[in-house]
Design a protein around this motif. Structure first.
Motif, PDB file in Angstrom:
ATOM      1  N   PHE A  56       0.934  -1.206   0.241  1.00 19.53           N
ATOM      2  CA  PHE A  56      -0.121  -0.118   0.062  1.00 19.53           C
ATOM      3  C   PHE A  56       0.941   1.279  -0.071  1.00 19.53           C
ATOM      4  CE2 PHE A  56      -2.226   3.366   2.559  1.00 19.53           C
ATOM      5  CZ  PHE A  56      -3.299   3.465   1.548  1.00 19.53           C
ATOM      6  N   SER A  57       2.005   1.093   0.754  1.00 21.10           N
ATOM      7  CA  SER A  57       2.772   2.533   0.640  1.00 21.10           C
ATOM      8  C   SER A  57       4.032   2.232   1.216  1.00 21.10           C
ATOM      9  CB  SER A  57       2.248   3.440   1.945  1.00 21.10           C
ATOM     10  OG  SER A  57       3.077   4.492   2.194  1.00 21.10           O
ATOM     11  N   ASP A  58       5.008   2.418   0.501  1.00 23.95           N
ATOM     12  CA  ASP A  58       6.477   2.320   0.760  1.00 23.95           C
ATOM     13  C   ASP A  58       6.984   3.398   1.538  1.00 23.95           C
ATOM     14  OD1 ASP A  58       9.272   2.920  -0.057  1.00 23.95           O
ATOM     15  OD2 ASP A  58       9.290   1.113  -0.760  1.00 23.95           O
ATOM     16  N   PRO A  59       6.652   4.515   1.569  1.00 33.31           N
ATOM     17  CA  PRO A  59       7.216   5.637   2.402  1.00 33.31           C
ATOM     18  C   PRO A  59       6.891   5.268   4.081  1.00 33.31           C
ATOM     19  CG  PRO A  59       6.445   6.617   0.561  1.00 33.31           C
ATOM     20  CD  PRO A  59       5.859   5.378   0.376  1.00 33.31           C
ATOM     21  N   LEU A  60       5.417   4.944   4.050  1.00 36.69           N
ATOM     22  CA  LEU A  60       5.152   4.513   5.387  1.00 36.69           C
ATOM     23  C   LEU A  60       5.805   3.397   6.095  1.00 36.69           C
ATOM     24  CD1 LEU A  60       1.292   4.513   5.773  1.00 36.69           C
ATOM     25  CD2 LEU A  60       2.835   6.035   6.824  1.00 36.69           C
ATOM     26  N   ALA A  61       6.288   2.469   5.238  1.00 34.87           N
ATOM     27  CA  ALA A  61       7.087   1.241   5.827  1.00 34.87           C
ATOM     28  C   ALA A  61       8.524   1.771   6.264  1.00 34.87           C
ATOM     29  CB  ALA A  61       7.196   0.398   4.525  1.00 34.87           C
ATOM     30  N   ARG A  62       8.963   2.838   5.385  1.00 37.50           N
ATOM     31  CA  ARG A  62      10.400   3.340   5.747  1.00 37.50           C
ATOM     32  C   ARG A  62      10.121   3.907   7.050  1.00 37.50           C
ATOM     33  NH1 ARG A  62      14.158   2.941   0.967  1.00 37.50           N
ATOM     34  NH2 ARG A  62      12.849   1.965  -0.483  1.00 37.50           N
ATOM     35  N   MET A  63       9.301   4.985   7.196  1.00 42.54           N
ATOM     36  CA  MET A  63       9.024   5.608   8.324  1.00 42.54           C
ATOM     37  C   MET A  63       8.989   4.716   9.698  1.00 42.54           C
ATOM     38  SD  MET A  63       5.877   7.687   9.965  1.00 42.54           S
ATOM     39  CE  MET A  63       5.089   6.055  10.317  1.00 42.54           C
ATOM     40  N   VAL A  64       8.257   3.645   9.527  1.00 43.95           N
ATOM     41  CA  VAL A  64       8.219   2.826  10.325  1.00 43.95           C
ATOM     42  C   VAL A  64       9.661   2.063  10.937  1.00 43.95           C
ATOM     43  CG1 VAL A  64       7.480   0.143  10.884  1.00 43.95           C
ATOM     44  CG2 VAL A  64       5.691   1.835  10.117  1.00 43.95           C
ATOM     45  N   PHE A  65      10.407   1.803   9.919  1.00 45.89           N
ATOM     46  CA  PHE A  65      11.612   1.418  10.271  1.00 45.89           C
ATOM     47  C   PHE A  65      12.610   2.166  11.151  1.00 45.89           C
ATOM     48  CE2 PHE A  65      10.869  -1.702   6.646  1.00 45.89           C
ATOM     49  CZ  PHE A  65      10.726  -3.047   7.735  1.00 45.89           C
ATOM     50  N   ALA A  66      12.358   3.557  10.442  1.00 45.61           N
ATOM     51  CA  ALA A  66      13.248   4.565  11.273  1.00 45.61           C
ATOM     52  C   ALA A  66      12.740   4.752  12.682  1.00 45.61           C
ATOM     53  CB  ALA A  66      13.073   5.925  10.157  1.00 45.61           C
ATOM     54  N   VAL A  67      11.513   4.917  12.857  1.00 45.32           N
ATOM     55  CA  VAL A  67      11.111   4.887  14.148  1.00 45.32           C
ATOM     56  C   VAL A  67      11.555   4.045  15.108  1.00 45.32           C
ATOM     57  CG1 VAL A  67       8.881   5.156  15.764  1.00 45.32           C
ATOM     58  CG2 VAL A  67       9.133   6.217  13.491  1.00 45.32           C
ATOM     59  N   PHE A  68      11.490   2.692  14.647  1.00 44.71           N
ATOM     60  CA  PHE A  68      12.179   1.442  15.588  1.00 44.71           C
ATOM     61  C   PHE A  68      13.666   1.623  15.911  1.00 44.71           C
ATOM     62  CE2 PHE A  68       8.420  -1.046  14.288  1.00 44.71           C
ATOM     63  CZ  PHE A  68       8.038  -1.471  15.660  1.00 44.71           C
ATOM     64  N   ILE A  69      14.273   2.322  14.950  1.00 44.06           N
ATOM     65  CA  ILE A  69      15.587   2.704  15.329  1.00 44.06           C
ATOM     66  C   ILE A  69      16.026   3.523  16.350  1.00 44.06           C
ATOM     67  CG2 ILE A  69      17.947   3.803  14.389  1.00 44.06           C
ATOM     68  CD1 ILE A  69      17.161   2.923  11.518  1.00 44.06           C
ATOM     69  N   ILE A  70      15.178   4.471  16.432  1.00 41.13           N
ATOM     70  CA  ILE A  70      15.301   5.616  17.399  1.00 41.13           C
ATOM     71  C   ILE A  70      14.504   5.172  18.874  1.00 41.13           C
ATOM     72  CG2 ILE A  70      15.728   7.658  15.984  1.00 41.13           C
ATOM     73  CD1 ILE A  70      12.877   8.668  16.361  1.00 41.13           C
ATOM     74  N   LEU A  71      13.386   4.561  18.626  1.00 42.01           N
ATOM     75  CA  LEU A  71      12.928   4.249  20.026  1.00 42.01           C
ATOM     76  C   LEU A  71      12.931   2.923  20.536  1.00 42.01           C
ATOM     77  CD1 LEU A  71       9.243   6.020  19.440  1.00 42.01           C
ATOM     78  CD2 LEU A  71      11.337   6.746  21.027  1.00 42.01           C
ATOM     79  N   SER A  72      13.864   1.637  20.032  1.00 46.52           N
ATOM     80  CA  SER A  72      13.648   0.617  20.504  1.00 46.52           C
ATOM     81  C   SER A  72      14.438   0.369  21.867  1.00 46.52           C
ATOM     82  CB  SER A  72      14.442  -0.118  19.591  1.00 46.52           C
ATOM     83  OG  SER A  72      13.437  -0.624  18.287  1.00 46.52           O
ATOM     84  N   THR A  73      15.474   1.002  21.822  1.00 50.36           N
ATOM     85  CA  THR A  73      16.335   0.938  23.338  1.00 50.36           C
ATOM     86  C   THR A  73      15.896   1.822  24.415  1.00 50.36           C
ATOM     87  OG1 THR A  73      18.267   0.249  21.639  1.00 50.36           O
ATOM     88  CG2 THR A  73      18.534   0.955  23.836  1.00 50.36           C
ATOM     89  N   PRO A  74      15.367   3.148  24.138  1.00 50.44           N
ATOM     90  CA  PRO A  74      15.170   3.796  25.467  1.00 50.44           C
ATOM     91  C   PRO A  74      13.931   3.420  26.171  1.00 50.44           C
ATOM     92  CG  PRO A  74      15.043   5.254  23.653  1.00 50.44           C
ATOM     93  CD  PRO A  74      15.318   3.926  23.151  1.00 50.44           C
ATOM     94  N   VAL A  75      13.461   2.243  26.517  1.00 50.20           N
ATOM     95  CA  VAL A  75      12.356   1.778  26.975  1.00 50.20           C
ATOM     96  C   VAL A  75      12.463   0.563  27.964  1.00 50.20           C
ATOM     97  CG1 VAL A  75      10.964   2.339  24.709  1.00 50.20           C
ATOM     98  CG2 VAL A  75      11.844   0.052  25.052  1.00 50.20           C
ATOM     99  N   GLY A  76      13.747   0.452  28.265  1.00 50.21           N
ATOM    100  CA  GLY A  76      14.119  -0.994  28.963  1.00 50.21           C
ATOM    101  C   GLY A  76      13.393  -0.884  30.253  1.00 50.21           C
ATOM    102  N   PHE A  77      13.267   0.373  31.006  1.00 49.22           N
ATOM    103  CA  PHE A  77      12.882   0.141  32.267  1.00 49.22           C
ATOM    104  C   PHE A  77      11.393  -0.550  32.450  1.00 49.22           C
ATOM    105  CE2 PHE A  77      15.976   3.688  33.806  1.00 49.22           C
ATOM    106  CZ  PHE A  77      17.017   2.571  33.803  1.00 49.22           C
ATOM    107  N   HIS A  78      10.741  -0.592  31.318  1.00 42.49           N
ATOM    108  CA  HIS A  78       9.327  -1.042  31.543  1.00 42.49           C
ATOM    109  C   HIS A  78       9.348  -2.666  31.839  1.00 42.49           C
ATOM    110  CE1 HIS A  78       8.738  -1.739  26.882  1.00 42.49           C
ATOM    111  NE2 HIS A  78       9.230  -2.924  27.552  1.00 42.49           N
ATOM    112  N   HIS A  79      10.477  -3.159  32.024  1.00 43.53           N
ATOM    113  CA  HIS A  79      10.688  -4.509  32.249  1.00 43.53           C
ATOM    114  C   HIS A  79      11.061  -4.471  33.729  1.00 43.53           C
ATOM    115  CE1 HIS A  79      10.326  -6.620  28.497  1.00 43.53           C
ATOM    116  NE2 HIS A  79      10.914  -5.739  27.955  1.00 43.53           N
TER     117      HIS A  79
END
Ligand code: HAS
Length: 540
Positions: free
Chosen positions: A242-265
């Protein structure tokens, strides 16, 4: 397939073997939890099997599968051979050697520390050294993929990288940032401690470093599944992305937000102030966003596929999808299960709800729907599509392959819903004795524990079908020379120019800055306090 076939086959062979070992261990756990009077049943066997199941399934099956798939997708999408094939083999052998060492330690009862290996539970040094080697192997693999991409980029400086490689590079960046945490834990804490160089270990520091790694680890598992959902599924279902740019945005957001969340464990851990936990909570709620966008984009792509197959009504496109194709069915069912697992993830992330569900069976319900379904079921589907291409044979035992994803789906529904329910009723996770030493509350959990054991039987049967299909295909499949790997076309055509989402350097800088904000102060504060080390414990 540009010379990558043997390399990828080796990776997938290790992945599928690890899956088989893990599945056998899972059956043992399920029956043990159902309180069956098995001859070999004991606390030691239970914790040994939980450790083997977690390590083999979550760490080894996933890592080898991701490395093999990553090599195939990168070389196929870029249309070139792997740069540095010898290094690629070195990465495989390093990770394989590490796997053997860790597995030896577990199966010989010298590492009953579960897949999270929290100290002060102490394992044999071979366990820690083995897992470290697996990570080192994956770093070399990352370097090989990046080198292959850079060689392509030199020849195509202005062209946006194909989406499958964009997602693979995002996976690698998330992994490289994440593994800094576990490398520090292994090198400065667990390895010297297990070798007797240090007498004690700081459990809270170890948990902080582990979860710095442990949450982005889940996106290291998930992103390759998303790459499949975006770039292979729409084509296999007969439609377009459906949309290539949306998919690229999704991957970019994962790059920036995947790590600074660890304290939720670590909401329930002492020694971390509530302000830092709140910051990690906020980031966690942000990281729901790329998955919700994925749900939208992939469903829209499926609707396009259903309509291309002749659907005209509001929802009849769902029925037009090729539900009998093992690859497509695996991925579709994995998505349905992930919708429920994503919901329970959002519940986990809310501090007050986390106090209710933390360390209960709810959590194992959650992660079987995420890594055990969104990821594992997608990977099984990919194996049906990829293994015949790698070994130049037809998929054998096609009927078993058709039924297998549905059995997994039924098993997982029974298993995960029962675990979510017993978790809400307060049933602790990772406990050997299902009677909880005769505690009256355990009586209420009994029936649902039986349901989850029944789910375990479905899952085991499904896993056995998968293994039979793999073995049958490799050993007895009829010859077939179709090794083409083709990707879904975006609805609006391939992107002509690079966008901001292709600027990996920018996303890495933002990711590192966010990680520093989220972790530098809490770590420094922890290290500045008086700390009391703990000696190691080996319960068995
Ligand atoms: Fe998690 C614990 C929060 C996602 C794995 N998680 C775990 C553990 C594991 C794990 C292994 O906040 C246990 C660790 C341990 O042993 O202690 N998790 C989240 C959140 C998300 C999330 C907010 N987790 C994952 C993924 C995993 C995974 C992905 C593996 C791959 N998790 C937590 C928290 C804890 C936790 C706390 C700690 C709990 C505790 O107290 O110990 C989010 O990323 C989830 C976002 C997902 C969605 C779903 C989108 C849906 C899609 C499919 C659409 C399909 C549709 C139907 C609509 C918002 C994309 C299709 C229909 C058709 C017909 C095809």
């Amino acid at each position: 397939m540009n010379g990558v076939r043997r390399l990828a086959t080796a990776h997938l062979a290790v992945a599928v073997t690890a899956f088989g070992i893990a599945a056998a261990m899972a059956l043992m756990q399920a029956l043990s939890r159902a309180n069956l009077d098995l001859p070999w049943r004991s606390p030691k066997m239970y914790y040994l099997s939980v450790t083997a199941h977690g390590v083999m399934m979550a760490l080894i099956f996933t890592t080898f599968f991701i490395m093999g798939l990553g090599l195939v997708l990168t070389t196929s999408a870029l249309g070139r051979r792997v740069s540095h094939p010898r290094l690629a083999w070195a990465s495989f052998w390093a990770a394989f050697g590490g796997t053997i060492a860790a597995l030896w330690a577990i199966l010989w009862g010298k590492a009953t520390v579960l897949y999270t290996f929290y100290p002060p539970l102490k394992a044999h040094p071979a366990f820690y050294l083995g897992l470290t080697l697996v990570v080192v192997g994956s770093w070399i693999w990352s370097w090989v993929v990046i080198a292959t991409y850079r060689a392509w980029k030199k020849e195509h400086p202005e062209t946006p990288v194909p989406l499958a490689v964009h997602g693979t590079l995002a996976t690698i960046i998330v992994w490289l940032i994440a593994t800094v945490g576990v490398a520090a834990e292994m090198l400065f804490q667990l390895i010297p401690w297990s070798l007797g160089i240090k007498e004690t270990v700081d459990p809270l520091l170890a948990r902080m470093l582990f979860w710095y790694f442990g949450h982005p680890l889940v996106y290291f598992w998930l992103l390759p599944a998303y790459v499949v959902w975006y770039t292979l599924l729409p084509k296999a279902a007969g439609g377009k992305l459906f949309s290539d740019p949306l998919a690229r945005m999704v991957f970019a957001v994962f790059i920036i937000l995947s790590t600074p969340v660890g304290f939720h464990h670590q909401f329930m851990d002492p020694g971390i102030s509530s302000g830092w936990k709140a910051l990690h909570t906020l980031n966690t709620f942000w990281i729901l966003f790329p998955s919700l966008v994925t749900a939208f984009t992939v469903l829209a792509s499926l609707e396009i596929a259903g309509r291309a197959r002749g659907a005209e009504g509001l929802f009849d496109w769902l029925g037009k999808l090729p539900w009998g194709d093992p690859f497509v069915a695996s991925v579709l069912l994995s998505m349905v299960l992930f919708a429920i697992g994503g919901f329970s993830g959002a519940v986990n992330a809310a501090f007050d709800m986390n106090a209710v569900v933390h360390n209960t069976a709810w959590v194992q319900g959650h992660f079987h729907l995420t890594v055990g379904s969104a990821v594992a079921l997608t990977f099984m589907g990919v194996a049906y599509w990829l293994v015949p291409k790698l070994v130049n044979r037809e998929l054998e035992l096609a009927l078993l392959a058709k039924v297998q994803p549905y059995l997994w789906f039924i098993g997982m529904v029974l298993f995960a819903i029962a675990n979510h329910a017993t978790g809400l009723m307060g049933m602790p996770r990772r406990i050997y004795d299902p009677s909880y030493m005769g505690h009256p509350a355990a009586e209420q959990w009994k029936a649902l524990t039986g349901v989850s054991a029944l789910g375990g039987l479905f899952l085991f049967t499904s896993a056995a079908f998968f293994l039979l299909v793999m073995l049958g295909t490799v050993l007895a499949g009829r010859p077939n020379n179709d090794d083409t790997v083709s990707f879904a076309e975006p609805l609006e055509g391939p992107p002509l120019r690079k966008s901001i989402f292709d600027r990996f350097g920018l996303w890495v800088v933002i990711a590192v800055a966010l990680v520093a904000i989220a972790y530098a102060y809490p770590l420094a504060h922890h290290l500045s306090m008086q700390r009391f080390g703990s000696p190691g414990f080996r319960p068995f």
